[in-house]
Design an enzyme around this catalytic site. Structure first.
Site, PDB file in Angstrom:
ATOM      1  N   GLY A 191       0.680  -1.287  -0.265  1.00  0.00           N
ATOM      2  CA  GLY A 191      -0.023  -0.176  -0.051  1.00  0.00           C
ATOM      3  C   GLY A 191       0.673   1.181   0.019  1.00  0.00           C
ATOM      4  O   GLY A 191       0.340   2.391   0.352  1.00  0.00           O
ATOM      5  N   LYS A 209       5.922  16.772  -3.275  1.00  0.00           N
ATOM      6  CA  LYS A 209       6.206  16.917  -1.602  1.00  0.00           C
ATOM      7  C   LYS A 209       7.208  18.135  -1.445  1.00  0.00           C
ATOM      8  O   LYS A 209       7.113  18.733  -0.785  1.00  0.00           O
ATOM      9  CB  LYS A 209       6.447  15.656  -1.033  1.00  0.00           C
ATOM     10  CG  LYS A 209       5.341  14.515  -1.153  1.00  0.00           C
ATOM     11  CD  LYS A 209       6.071  13.274  -0.567  1.00  0.00           C
ATOM     12  CE  LYS A 209       4.923  12.276  -0.464  1.00  0.00           C
ATOM     13  NZ  LYS A 209       5.481  10.696  -0.723  1.00  0.00           N
ATOM     14  N   GLY A 306       1.762   4.461   4.351  1.00  0.00           N
ATOM     15  CA  GLY A 306       0.772   3.511   5.101  1.00  0.00           C
ATOM     16  C   GLY A 306      -0.347   3.962   5.831  1.00  0.00           C
ATOM     17  O   GLY A 306      -0.501   5.111   6.061  1.00  0.00           O
TER      18      GLY A 306
HETATM   19  P1  NDP Z   1      -6.457   4.305  -2.374  1.00  0.00           P
HETATM   20  O1  NDP Z   1      -6.669   4.111  -3.812  1.00  0.00           O
HETATM   21  O2  NDP Z   1      -6.131   3.302  -1.382  1.00  0.00           O
HETATM   22  O3  NDP Z   1      -8.050   4.917  -2.040  1.00  0.00           O
HETATM   23  C1  NDP Z   1      -8.768   5.655  -2.738  1.00  0.00           C
HETATM   24  C2  NDP Z   1     -10.337   5.245  -2.548  1.00  0.00           C
HETATM   25  O4  NDP Z   1     -10.985   6.112  -3.149  1.00  0.00           O
HETATM   26  C3  NDP Z   1     -10.528   3.879  -3.168  1.00  0.00           C
HETATM   27  O5  NDP Z   1     -11.526   3.142  -2.511  1.00  0.00           O
HETATM   28  C4  NDP Z   1     -11.131   4.360  -4.503  1.00  0.00           C
HETATM   29  O6  NDP Z   1     -12.247   3.376  -5.308  1.00  0.00           O
HETATM   30  C5  NDP Z   1     -12.078   5.574  -3.788  1.00  0.00           C
HETATM   31  N1  NDP Z   1     -12.602   6.449  -5.054  1.00  0.00           N
HETATM   32  C6  NDP Z   1     -11.994   6.560  -6.241  1.00  0.00           C
HETATM   33  N2  NDP Z   1     -12.896   7.594  -6.734  1.00  0.00           N
HETATM   34  C7  NDP Z   1     -14.007   7.983  -5.986  1.00  0.00           C
HETATM   35  C8  NDP Z   1     -14.889   8.767  -6.127  1.00  0.00           C
HETATM   36  N3  NDP Z   1     -15.309   9.644  -7.142  1.00  0.00           N
HETATM   37  N4  NDP Z   1     -15.785   9.077  -5.123  1.00  0.00           N
HETATM   38  C9  NDP Z   1     -15.545   8.126  -4.176  1.00  0.00           C
HETATM   39  N5  NDP Z   1     -14.522   7.326  -3.912  1.00  0.00           N
HETATM   40  C10 NDP Z   1     -13.860   7.140  -4.930  1.00  0.00           C
HETATM   41  O7  NDP Z   1      -5.620   5.337  -2.128  1.00  0.00           O
HETATM   42  P2  NDP Z   1      -4.792   5.694  -0.676  1.00  0.00           P
HETATM   43  O8  NDP Z   1      -5.745   5.699   0.308  1.00  0.00           O
HETATM   44  O9  NDP Z   1      -3.543   4.771  -0.807  1.00  0.00           O
HETATM   45  O10 NDP Z   1      -4.315   7.433  -1.112  1.00  0.00           O
HETATM   46  C11 NDP Z   1      -5.477   8.443  -0.736  1.00  0.00           C
HETATM   47  C12 NDP Z   1      -4.606   9.644  -0.994  1.00  0.00           C
HETATM   48  O11 NDP Z   1      -3.927   9.797   0.046  1.00  0.00           O
HETATM   49  C13 NDP Z   1      -3.881  10.006  -2.240  1.00  0.00           C
HETATM   50  O12 NDP Z   1      -4.048  11.078  -2.604  1.00  0.00           O
HETATM   51  C14 NDP Z   1      -2.473   9.295  -1.918  1.00  0.00           C
HETATM   52  O13 NDP Z   1      -1.507  10.053  -2.519  1.00  0.00           O
HETATM   53  C15 NDP Z   1      -2.261   9.887  -0.646  1.00  0.00           C
HETATM   54  N6  NDP Z   1      -1.404   9.551   0.327  1.00  0.00           N
HETATM   55  C16 NDP Z   1      -1.356   7.964   0.436  1.00  0.00           C
HETATM   56  C17 NDP Z   1      -0.671   7.356   1.226  1.00  0.00           C
HETATM   57  C18 NDP Z   1      -0.316   5.862   1.375  1.00  0.00           C
HETATM   58  O14 NDP Z   1       0.339   5.376   2.252  1.00  0.00           O
HETATM   59  N7  NDP Z   1      -1.150   5.139   0.681  1.00  0.00           N
HETATM   60  C19 NDP Z   1       0.361   8.174   2.093  1.00  0.00           C
HETATM   61  C20 NDP Z   1       0.306   9.472   1.881  1.00  0.00           C
HETATM   62  C21 NDP Z   1      -0.555  10.206   1.247  1.00  0.00           C
HETATM   63  P3  NDP Z   1     -11.649   2.444  -6.244  1.00  0.00           P
HETATM   64  O15 NDP Z   1     -10.359   1.694  -5.515  1.00  0.00           O
HETATM   65  O16 NDP Z   1     -12.662   1.497  -6.531  1.00  0.00           O
HETATM   66  O17 NDP Z   1     -11.039   3.381  -7.505  1.00  0.00           O
HETATM   67  N1  HSE Z   2       3.544   6.601  -2.520  1.00  0.00           N
HETATM   68  C1  HSE Z   2       4.068   7.509  -1.591  1.00  0.00           C
HETATM   69  C2  HSE Z   2       5.403   6.846  -1.039  1.00  0.00           C
HETATM   70  C3  HSE Z   2       3.017   7.324  -0.500  1.00  0.00           C
HETATM   71  O1  HSE Z   2       5.657   5.828  -1.649  1.00  0.00           O
HETATM   72  O2  HSE Z   2       6.019   7.447  -0.150  1.00  0.00           O
HETATM   73  C4  HSE Z   2       3.183   8.299   0.415  1.00  0.00           C
HETATM   74  O3  HSE Z   2       3.019   9.536  -0.018  1.00  0.00           O
END
Ligand code: NDP
Ligand code: HSE
Length: 440
Positions: A191, A209, A306
């Site tokens: 993830g 960033k 994460g």
């Molecule tokens: P995910 O892909 O795990 O989660 C995004 C969710 O949003 C999915 O369940 C997706 O569904 C859903 N989604 C997509 N389109 C829509 C919509 N129109 N309406 C409602 N829900 C929708 O992403 P993350 O949780 O990993 O990341 C979220 C944000 O956080 C991103 O901007 C990322 O860059 C940021 N981030 C992530 C980190 C990480 O460790 N993962 C760390 C720091 C920041 P579906 O999967 O079916 O498309």
């Molecule tokens: N894809 C990003 C990373 C998630 O690997 O650091 C956190 O922003």
């Protein structure tokens, strides 16, 4: 009710990796968070296009909808958390939430880096808060540190290992000799990687960033479009090995510096001395080193990605919103740390103008006078050599690797020197150039 106040009503957009973490941590630490915030936080609505998966997280504790606008248009919702990601629908939803007078929390660095200036202007007009602690270095409270903790300082430079995926890949390649593709797949399963992993491996995520930190550190607009970006896809294992032999590690660094000619803003693989603390940051961990004129060097270390680590930063933003909600707009901490009328349009220098040291690797014919010709070209371009490593040619081979570390010079001089060196008949193929920062 705490202190006679009704719970802060939160709508969560996107119940994925981070959304799930926010829900879990808020549930688990509800009482502890409430003791700090003085008000309960309640996620009352969750929007995700996959409502079944959202239900697995929510388990009946909030209303689930598949249309995010049901949350945006609900007057009972005080704060919207955007955890969908990307610049498309996320931007639309964030601007719509602001337009309805809701505060916004987002972890979306792509959105803030590319559209932050527009979003902050819209938020200011509506008098709402847009909080984005999780957008840089996940769980590390670096935005708070830069914006508030270091406010007395003139910040000189920031360097950061701010992409967990690439740091994980580089660490595994070095320690276990794993292949690039294998480790990338593992990072995706854990993830860490972005929905589009080219954002990670091509340095774009780190540049998002770095651009945000640069703006907050120097009081300039967010200028992602001016960042120089190189990822790790062209990095060769042999360079990781030579760097080790010379006492260096290669890390993908986000770098931003204040100079007398403007601001440097760049992301690229970088040699750093193995003895520096930041060089031992391994795996998906992140670290940001900040140089302030008063405090000196400070280093912030932790999980940059994460589910729960990122949720930690998202929830901290919710608590800040509880604290600042009733504070007048002009008395809140400015979005980009500096008062809006004091934000300056300092130039971001083109890559040719930056100053740094270099690691060069050349394949040369193992014959007399080769070294003299190369050192002459470097000297002609006012480049001074710091160290040299010449590998003995393998038995029966007429060519060998020559590795050169240089002192600081301007990139344009190095580009000229490399093109002159590549014209030498005794130099085979192109010269590998990796920037080097002593971080002293
Ligand atoms: P995910 O892909 O795990 O989660 C995004 C969710 O949003 C999915 O369940 C997706 O569904 C859903 N989604 C997509 N389109 C829509 C919509 N129109 N309406 C409602 N829900 C929708 O992403 P993350 O949780 O990993 O990341 C979220 C944000 O956080 C991103 O901007 C990322 O860059 C940021 N981030 C992530 C980190 C990480 O460790 N993962 C760390 C720091 C920041 P579906 O999967 O079916 O498309
Ligand atoms: N894809 C990003 C990373 C998630 O690997 O650091 C956190 O922003």
């Amino acid at each position: 009710m705490v202190n006679g106040m009704k719970p802060l009503q939160v709508g969560l957009l996107g119940a994925g990796t981070v959304g799930g973490g926010v829900f879990t941590v808020l549930q688990r630490n509800q009482l502890e968070i409430e003791r700090r915030a003085g008000r309960q936080i309640q996620i009352s609505m969750v929007a995700d296009i996959n409502t079944e998966r959202a239900q697995e997280i929510v388990q009946g504790r909030a209303q689930i909808v598949n249309d995010a606008y049901q949350i945006i248009n609900n007057p009972e919702i005080d704060v919207v958390i955007e955890l969908i990601g990307g610049y498309g629908i996320a931007k639309e939803l964030v601007l719509a939430a602001i337009a309805t007078g809701k505060h916004v929390v987002t972890a979306n660095k792509a959105l803030i880096a590319v559209h932050g200036n527009e979003i902050f202007a819209a938020a200011k007009k509506q008098g709402v808060i847009v909080a984005f602690e999780a957008a840089v270095a996940g769980g590390i409270p670096i935005i708070k540190a830069l914006r508030e903790g270091l406010t007395a300082n003139r910040i000189e430079w920031i360097v950061g290992i701010i992409n967990g995926t690439t740091n994980f890949i580089l660490s595994e390649m070095r320690d276990k000799g794993s292949s690039f593709d294998e480790v990338l797949k593992e990072a995706q399963c854990l993830g860490y990687a972005e929905a589009d992993p080219t954002f990670d491996i091509e340095g774009i995520d780190a540049a998002h960033k770095a651009s945000i930190m640069s703006a907050i550190a120097f009081g300039v607009p967010v200028q992602f479009d001016k960042a120089h970006i190189e990822g790790i896809t062209k990095l060769e294992p042999i360079d990781i090995q030579y760097a080790e032999q010379l006492g260096y590690r290669i890390k993908l660094l986000g770098i931003t510096k204040r100079t007398s000619h403007g601001i440097e803003l760049r992301v690229h693989p970088t040699l750093i001395p193995a003895k520096r603390l930041i060089a031992s940051v391994e795996g998906a961990m992140n670290a940001v080193q900040v140089q302030g004129d008063a405090v000196g060097t400070t280093l912030y270390y932790g999980k940059g990605a994460g589910s729960e680590a990122t949720a930690s930063a998202v929830i901290a933003d919710l608590v800040d919103i509880i604290r600042y909600d009733s504070v007048e707009q002009n008395k809140r901490v400015p979005y980009l740390a500096f008062q809006e009328d004091k934000v300056m349009n300092t130039v971001v220098m083109p890559i040719g103008e930056i100053t740094t040291s270099y690691y060069l690797r050349l394949k040369v014919s193992d014959e007399t006078g080769v070294l003299a010709k190369i050192t002459k070209i470097l000297a002609d371009n006012i480049i001074s050599i710091d160290a040299l490593l010449q590998k003995e040619a393998d038995a029966g081979e007429s060519q060998t690797d020559l590795v050169i570390l240089t002192h600081q010079t301007q990139e344009k001089f190095m580009i000229q020197a490399i093109s002159d060196i590549e014209l030498l008949p005794t130099v085979k193929g192109s010269v590998t150039k990796i920037r080097l920062e002593e971080l002293s």
